[in-house]
Design a protein around this motif. Structure first.
Motif: not given
Length: 138
Positions: A73-74, A98-99, A116-117, A121-122
């Motif tokens: 999911x995004x 993160x990313x 990313x959190x 989660x993106x």
């Protein structure tokens, strides 16, 4: 059933870490902030993003949650101008994302990037110059 979405709930490993990212890092203001349990943000006129302690989530919803790979999911944050994509991605990087992928021109005419959190989660940060982009902006 009405065609609408009221809540998006993400099960997070550490509510305090999520708070540090979203509140202290990104500058969001919580609507509900119960230490160690849940953090809620009003993210639209009738929609709330809820960051809920993973153990409590699993106890109510069922679990355990699989922790392999990227969650399928995004979430998306649309912006009004192309340069706001890069500014928002930079803010996420500063907040500890993160990313972070750089902004990229997309074949459909927009410009997007991802971060990313703390729980992986993106979030897509998107500038969409078309009618759908106009639909989701305040």
């Amino acid at each position: 059933m009405d065609q609408r979405l009221s809540f998006v709930t993400l099960a997070v490993a550490d509510v305090a870490r999520s708070r540090a990212f979203y509140v202290d890092g990104l500058g969001w203001t919580p609507t509900v902030d119960i230490a160690g349990d849940v953090l809620m943000f009003r993210v639209g006129e009738h929609i709330v993003l809820s960051l809920w302690d993973r153990a409590a989530f699993e106890a109510e919803v069922g679990g355990p949650i699989s922790s392999g790979g990227i969650a399928p999911v995004t979430l998306a944050h649309n912006v009004a101008a192309r340069d706001e994509v890069d500014d928002t991605l930079a803010a996420a990087r500063t907040a500890g994302a993160g990313r972070v992928t750089g902004g990229t021109d997309r074949e459909w005419g927009g410009y997007t990037g991802y971060f990313a959190d703390p729980d992986g989660f993106f979030w897509e940060v998107a500038w969409n110059p078309g009618p759908v982009g106009e639909l989701v902006l305040p």
